[in-house]
Design an enzyme around this catalytic site. Sequence first.
Site, PDB file in Angstrom:
ATOM      1  N   SER A  16       0.851  -1.188   0.000  1.00  0.00           N
ATOM      2  CA  SER A  16       0.000   0.000   0.000  1.00  0.00           C
ATOM      3  C   SER A  16       0.884   1.233   0.000  1.00  0.00           C
ATOM      4  O   SER A  16       2.116   1.129   0.043  1.00  0.00           O
ATOM      5  CB  SER A  16      -0.896   0.006   1.235  1.00  0.00           C
ATOM      6  N   LYS A  17       0.254   2.369  -0.011  1.00  0.00           N
ATOM      7  CA  LYS A  17       1.010   3.625  -0.063  1.00  0.00           C
ATOM      8  C   LYS A  17       1.959   3.783   1.118  1.00  0.00           C
ATOM      9  O   LYS A  17       2.935   4.521   1.036  1.00  0.00           O
ATOM     10  CB  LYS A  17       0.035   4.817  -0.105  1.00  0.00           C
ATOM     11  N   ARG A  18       1.662   3.067   2.206  1.00  0.00           N
ATOM     12  CA  ARG A  18       2.559   3.137   3.365  1.00  0.00           C
ATOM     13  C   ARG A  18       3.964   2.662   3.003  1.00  0.00           C
ATOM     14  O   ARG A  18       4.945   3.071   3.597  1.00  0.00           O
ATOM     15  CB  ARG A  18       2.038   2.257   4.511  1.00  0.00           C
ATOM     16  N   HIS A  19       4.052   1.758   2.044  1.00  0.00           N
ATOM     17  CA  HIS A  19       5.357   1.210   1.665  1.00  0.00           C
ATOM     18  C   HIS A  19       6.109   2.113   0.696  1.00  0.00           C
ATOM     19  O   HIS A  19       7.312   1.994   0.540  1.00  0.00           O
ATOM     20  CB  HIS A  19       5.175  -0.169   1.021  1.00  0.00           C
ATOM     21  N   GLY A  20       5.387   2.983   0.024  1.00  0.00           N
ATOM     22  CA  GLY A  20       6.003   3.823  -0.993  1.00  0.00           C
ATOM     23  C   GLY A  20       5.024   4.008  -2.133  1.00  0.00           C
ATOM     24  O   GLY A  20       3.842   3.704  -1.988  1.00  0.00           O
TER      25      GLY A  20
END
Length: 493
Positions: free
Chosen positions: A254-258
């Site tokens: 998800s966007k949390r990872h990049g």
Amino acid sequence: MSVRVRYAPSPTGLQHIGGVRTALFNYFFAKANGGKFILRVEDTDRERYSDESLQDLYDTLEWLGVKWDEGPVVGGPYGPYIQSERFEIYQQYAKKLVEMGKAYYCYCSAERLEALRQQQMEEKSPVQGYDGHCRDLTAEERAALEAQGIRPVIRLKVPREGSTTFHDVLMGDITRDNKDISPDPVLLKSDGFPTYHLANVIDDHLMGVTHIMRAQEWIPSGPLHVILYEAFGWQVPTYCHLPMVMGNDGHKLSKRHGSTSVRDFRQKGYLPEALLNYVSLVGWSYDGEKEFFTREELEKCFSLEKINKAPGVFDYQKLDWFNAQYIRRKGDTELAELLMPYLREAGLLSGDGISFERLVAFVPGIRDRITLLSDIVPMCEFINDKGDPEAALLIPKKMDAAGTLNALKNVYDVVKAGLGAGKNDEELQQDLMDLAQRLGIKNAGVFNPLRTAVTGMAVSPPPFSCIRLLGNEESYRRIERAIAILEKEVNNG
Ligand code: GLU
Ligand code: ZN
């Protein structure tokens, strides 16, 4: 039976890594089996639809070099391939199901359904869903409701007994008790719009789809779809639900990872061949060894058997590594063409013929130093003159102003003569090393003042590459300026 597969995204957001992996696996599977790859746009959710997402879908596939055999733009024998253009088909088939006794009209009001939902929640009822209130309405009851002007939805009659099984190539048999399947979902809304389930199943059937390869999050829909296929009396396609894509930490990517949108990767300067290569290895491998694959190779060697049952890990560093490798394989001109847009955008180069030639000459010095195309921008910022460099910056360690001045004057003569004679970077470098020896100083004593004179920085791409990029005249001007600064320093000191 020849293979027909589809990628069926909903244009409700930008294409992301997971979606693209699904698209690639379908595409490669089709190609490897001499089958057809279909693109179908599932745009029944008009509220979340956006033109931008649709354009992004087309752009992404084009960028990756993935061509669909049938679908929007190119057409095909089972079109249209955009669901919003197929509403009559869904209406017709939903009515057919009603006639066959497999579906029914439901007139329940939003209020009744909401009250039902509340009640089920309070009672913690194991089954959440419609209670079948309208399942057995008589023709008279229906006529009376119609007369009131109520427009019904069409609901699927989910069997209340027994169980439903479907086979998945990777997961084996998946069985659900029918009583655990959400009862009687809406197939056609009162405004005539189909729901995902109805449109998806009808299209897969009418388009002759043989294998359904899609994300594992669709497994819960599987039994319902099978009930639908069976209600129509259609053959159920082969399922292959793809394991999830996770980040390094074991959570769904998800966007949390990049960045996850392909557009982001593209803007940062990932190459399509690197992304395609790496994404294809997320949850698939050939022999566990070979890592580099061109699109053409994957079109030949992809197989379902080699898909991993475990979730795939998307490792940003590994992708970076692939990208750097692919950059190193580019020729000077090709790489310059890819880099120029970044430099133009940054206002560093105009992109005209002269600036392009200079960039081509610069490329050999930096090809091994960049991971992303966008890395070129900070490396070229010296093009913009930052003004007079400080004398202290020009003078290497263990040297004084007078010694540096003498070295740089000599460097200037050697460089000018060498460039005038059309020498290449290696020859120029050799000339400077010879000079250092003649002067009895270290190589740094000639290279560092030159570097700082030309770029204004203590760390930069190789000095001669920088000179190629700036052009001879501007480089000479900067060296002359540095000489003047050192002269002043010597005189004042
Ligand atoms: N439109 C669905 C999606 O956005 C398609 C799911 C499927 O492939 O059946 O993923
Ligand atoms: Zn009802």
